[in-house]
Write a protein that holds these residues in place. Structure first.
Motif, short mmCIF file in Angstrom:
data_model
loop_
_atom_site.label_atom_id
_atom_site.label_comp_id
_atom_site.label_asym_id
_atom_site.label_seq_id
_atom_site.Cartn_x
_atom_site.Cartn_y
_atom_site.Cartn_z
N ILE A 140 7.76 19.73 -2.47
CA ILE A 140 7.54 18.35 -2.92
C ILE A 140 7.31 17.43 -1.72
CG2 ILE A 140 8.52 16.38 -4.15
CD1 ILE A 140 7.74 18.77 -5.95
N ARG A 141 6.20 16.73 -1.78
CA ARG A 141 5.87 15.68 -0.81
C ARG A 141 6.10 14.34 -1.48
NH1 ARG A 141 0.41 13.54 0.07
NH2 ARG A 141 0.23 12.54 2.14
N LEU A 142 6.62 13.37 -0.74
CA LEU A 142 6.96 12.07 -1.32
C LEU A 142 6.18 10.96 -0.62
CD1 LEU A 142 8.85 10.59 -3.36
CD2 LEU A 142 10.50 10.37 -1.49
N LEU A 143 5.44 10.20 -1.40
CA LEU A 143 4.76 9.01 -0.89
C LEU A 143 5.52 7.77 -1.32
CD1 LEU A 143 0.96 9.78 -1.51
CD2 LEU A 143 2.26 9.99 0.62
N GLN A 153 13.96 14.61 -3.34
CA GLN A 153 12.98 15.42 -2.61
C GLN A 153 13.67 16.50 -1.79
OE1 GLN A 153 11.15 13.62 0.80
NE2 GLN A 153 9.32 14.92 0.72
N TYR A 154 14.73 16.13 -1.08
CA TYR A 154 15.44 17.10 -0.24
C TYR A 154 16.03 18.22 -1.09
CZ TYR A 154 18.42 19.05 3.37
OH TYR A 154 19.02 19.92 4.25
N ARG A 155 16.62 17.84 -2.20
CA ARG A 155 17.20 18.86 -3.10
C ARG A 155 16.11 19.82 -3.57
NH1 ARG A 155 17.39 19.52 -8.66
NH2 ARG A 155 19.19 20.72 -9.42
N ALA A 156 14.96 19.27 -3.97
CA ALA A 156 13.88 20.10 -4.48
C ALA A 156 13.39 21.10 -3.43
CB ALA A 156 12.73 19.22 -4.96
N ASN A 157 13.40 20.69 -2.17
CA ASN A 157 12.85 21.53 -1.11
C ASN A 157 13.87 22.45 -0.46
OD1 ASN A 157 10.28 20.47 -1.47
ND2 ASN A 157 10.51 18.93 0.13
N HIS A 158 15.17 22.15 -0.61
CA HIS A 158 16.18 22.91 0.14
C HIS A 158 17.29 23.50 -0.72
CE1 HIS A 158 14.57 21.64 4.07
NE2 HIS A 158 14.34 20.48 3.47
N ARG A 159 17.43 23.04 -1.96
CA ARG A 159 18.54 23.53 -2.77
C ARG A 159 18.07 24.00 -4.15
NH1 ARG A 159 23.93 19.78 -2.00
NH2 ARG A 159 23.95 19.67 0.29
N ARG A 204 13.43 9.91 7.52
CA ARG A 204 13.81 11.20 6.95
C ARG A 204 12.73 11.71 6.00
NH1 ARG A 204 19.45 12.35 7.48
NH2 ARG A 204 19.03 14.22 6.28
N ILE A 205 12.13 10.80 5.24
CA ILE A 205 11.06 11.21 4.33
C ILE A 205 9.85 11.71 5.12
CG2 ILE A 205 9.37 10.33 2.65
CD1 ILE A 205 11.66 8.47 1.64
N LYS A 206 9.51 11.01 6.19
CA LYS A 206 8.39 11.44 7.03
C LYS A 206 8.64 12.85 7.57
CE LYS A 206 4.81 11.32 9.81
NZ LYS A 206 3.48 11.76 9.30
N ALA A 207 9.85 13.11 8.04
CA ALA A 207 10.18 14.44 8.57
C ALA A 207 10.08 15.50 7.49
CB ALA A 207 11.58 14.42 9.18
N GLU A 208 10.53 15.18 6.29
CA GLU A 208 10.46 16.14 5.18
C GLU A 208 9.02 16.40 4.77
OE1 GLU A 208 12.13 18.89 2.71
OE2 GLU A 208 13.15 17.69 4.22
N ASN A 209 8.21 15.35 4.75
CA ASN A 209 6.79 15.51 4.44
C ASN A 209 6.09 16.37 5.48
OD1 ASN A 209 6.90 14.01 2.07
ND2 ASN A 209 6.34 12.11 3.07
N GLY A 242 0.83 -1.20 0.00
CA GLY A 242 0.00 0.00 0.00
C GLY A 242 0.86 1.25 0.00
N ILE A 243 0.34 2.33 0.56
CA ILE A 243 0.98 3.63 0.45
C ILE A 243 1.16 4.25 1.84
CG2 ILE A 243 0.83 5.94 -0.56
CD1 ILE A 243 -1.09 4.74 -2.64
N THR A 244 2.34 4.83 2.07
CA THR A 244 2.63 5.52 3.32
C THR A 244 3.41 6.79 3.03
OG1 THR A 244 3.75 5.33 5.47
CG2 THR A 244 4.72 4.14 3.62
N ASP A 245 3.36 7.72 3.98
CA ASP A 245 4.16 8.93 3.86
C ASP A 245 5.48 8.81 4.61
OD1 ASP A 245 3.34 9.02 6.49
OD2 ASP A 245 2.53 11.06 6.41
N GLY A 246 5.79 7.59 5.02
CA GLY A 246 7.01 7.33 5.78
C GLY A 246 6.73 6.97 7.22
N ALA A 247 5.47 7.13 7.65
CA ALA A 247 5.11 6.81 9.03
C ALA A 247 5.22 5.32 9.31
CB ALA A 247 3.70 7.30 9.33
N TYR A 248 4.98 4.51 8.29
CA TYR A 248 5.09 3.05 8.42
C TYR A 248 6.23 2.57 7.54
CZ TYR A 248 4.10 -1.91 7.85
OH TYR A 248 4.21 -3.27 7.81
N SER A 249 7.07 1.69 8.06
CA SER A 249 8.19 1.18 7.29
C SER A 249 7.92 -0.25 6.87
CB SER A 249 9.48 1.24 8.11
OG SER A 249 10.59 0.81 7.34
#
Length: 512
Positions: free
Chosen positions: A131-134, A117-123, A73-78, A55-62
């Motif tokens: 950018i949010r990453l699922l 994702q990090y580059r898009a949001n910070h650099r 790290r993805i969850k924190a960025e989201n 299924g789909i998660t925003d990083g909360a579930y591994s």
């Protein structure tokens, strides 16, 4: 269906409530109802005989322990972009495997997506939208792609979710083709495939996958590059060893390209059939053991191997135990990069030596030395783009504090997935201009038509110049060989499907 809440506190309260209401029967109700709860977490369900959490998660579930650091790290960025009207990109790849080498590949691909994702949001000088990453797991070999794709379609239709592209798509299978066709043609969702190389999952005049962009050179392009590199190979001194298992687009197109390269070979291809789950070994070591004497008795010096990594490992082990005193060059496809992280191959590197040893050469999807500081290529790639990715990776693995986990650029998996998500970001942001704060799906899909010439994407793997069908034009192909001294893929040189590098504008001629 609305998923039940998860967590030990919730389940404890349910048990207590059932026990009060039903007395001693409450325990049996719990075992019959709660234990069979299909949910692993919000948006993630158990499916199939293995009870895979897909299924789909925003990083909360591994999905796997190895994924936990980068998922965190993805969850924190989201969370950091929540409420800022972000555009969402979903990375859709299988994320669990019993094969340790394959699992490491999945981790590296998620790491590459996070770095993009990090580059898009910070650099990116504050470019919009954020950018949010699922993270979308369709299960092993995309077995449960349909319910996951349906959930992605809901996210694309939701103004709250704003899913604008699906990236990743890493294995060339029948199920992969069905996934891409459903997302692009039936649901209108743009897709940017990453390590996918099969020739028959791409657009042409038929526009079978409207909205599909590919960034990796196809098997045919790899073969053209290998052909230009090994122009001195005589067909009369070649043999093809090929997997004839059906339903695997990677194998199908690899067989076709290698058979063309070996036109005129005196021996018919040696064939085998791998298990349906190609990460399993089966009894193929026996098959390869029987093949080796025939290879030794032939005039072959070059073996074209059309197979997946597990079978390649098995073949190399048997060829390494041969009785004939000959040197062989084994040429294969890009999936051979798995051997560099395959612990079961650790004791077999000694067979890859000079003299009467074996050279394993393949066309990689990406390699850090292709555009490293020592590169002499004038066009077709960017040293600056590679330096930036290396910097991002360094910063994401601090000596102290949260890390994305062990990662390396050496096998190209981080690089090619980073480029896949970076291309998706470019398509989204190129259409976010003026009063437009969030482009539509059609806008993003049509943006692929402009990613060429000066609007190309300067990927870490090389320039990404898309033709009118969304396919990479004359993409750089690093030719590498497995080096027993370093136990890595050593860079030989760049080769080009067109036989030469692109011009400075990455121009695409009308006849291309």
């Amino acid at each position: 269906m609305k998923l039940l809440p998860d967590g030990p506190l919730y389940k404890a309260l349910v048990i207590a409530a059932l026990a009060v209401a039903l007395g001693t029967g409450g325990y049996f109700v719990y075992t019959g109802v709660i234990r069979d709860d299909p949910s692993c977490a919000t948006g993630v369900e158990r499916r199939g005989p293995r009870q895979e959490c897909t299924g789909i998660t925003d990083g909360a579930y591994s999905f796997a322990k190895t994924l936990a650091p980068v998922f965190g790290r993805i969850k924190a960025e989201n969370d950091a972009v929540a409420g800022k009207n972000p555009a969402t990109i979903a990375l859709m790849i299988p994320m669990t495997s019993d094969n340790a080498a394959e699992q490491r590949e999945f981790v590296e691909q998620v790491q590459g997506a996070y770095l993009a994702q990090y580059r898009a949001n910070h650099r990116a000088n504050g470019k919009q939208p954020p950018i949010r990453l699922l993270l979308a797991n369709p299960g092993r070999n995309y077995a449960y792609w349909r319910p996951v794709a349906d959930a992605l379609a809901k996210a694309a239709a939701s103004e709250k979710e704003n899913l604008r592209a699906v990236a990743g798509i890493n294995i060339s299978l029948k199920e992969t083709a069905e996934t891409v066709r459903y997302l692009t043609r039936d649901k209108g969702i743009p897709v940017v495939a990453g390590p996918m190389t099969a020739d028959d999952i791409k657009n042409g005049a038929d526009n079978a996958y409207p909205g599909l962009a590919r960034i990796a050179p196809s098997n045919t392009d790899q073969a053209k590059a290998l052909g230009s590199y090994g122009a001195d190979i005589k067909p009369a001194e070649t043999m093809v060893v090929e997997d004839i298992r059906e339903g695997d687009n990677y194998l199908t197109t690899l067989r076709e390209t290698f058979e063309k390269l070996a036109t005129g070979a005196p021996n018919a291809p040696e064939t085998f059939r791998s298990p349906q789950d190609f990460t399993e070994e089966g009894n193929l070591a026996n098959d390869f053991h029987q093949m080796v004497p025939d290879i030794c008795s032939s005039n072959a010096k070059t073996v074209y191997f059309a197979g997946r990594p597990v079978q390649l490992r098995q073949f190399l082990v048997e060829l390494g135990n041969r009785n004939c005193d000959k040197h062989y060059t084994v040429i294969t496809g890009s999936h051979a990069s798995t051997l560099t992280v395959d612990e079961k191959f650790a004791d077999q590197w000694t067979a890859l030596t000079n003299g009467a040893g074996i050279t394993v050469r393949y066309a990689a999807l990406a390699h850090p030395d292709a555009w490293g500081e020592g590169s002499t290529e004038a066009t077709g790639g960017s040293k600056a783009a590679l330096r930036e990715l290396a910097s991002l990776l360094h910063d994401a693995q601090p000596a102290s504090g949260p890390s994305i986990g062990p990662a390396s650029l050496s096998d190209g998996r981080v690089m090619i997935t980073y480029d896949s998500v970076t291309t998706a970001v470019a398509g989204i942001r190129n259409d976010t201009v003026g009063a437009v704060k969030m482009p539509g799906l059609t806008d993003v899909r049509d943006s692929w038509l402009r990613l060429h010439g000066t609007n190309r994407v300067d990927g870490a793997s090389g320039w990404i110049c898309l033709d009118q069908y969304g396919n990479p034009h004359n993409k750089a192909v690093p030719i590498v060989h497995l080096d027993p001294a370093t136990k890595t893929a050593a860079f030989d040189r760049i080769a080009w499907p067109a036989g030469h590098a692109p011009d400075g504008n990455c121009s695409i001629s009308s006849g291309s």
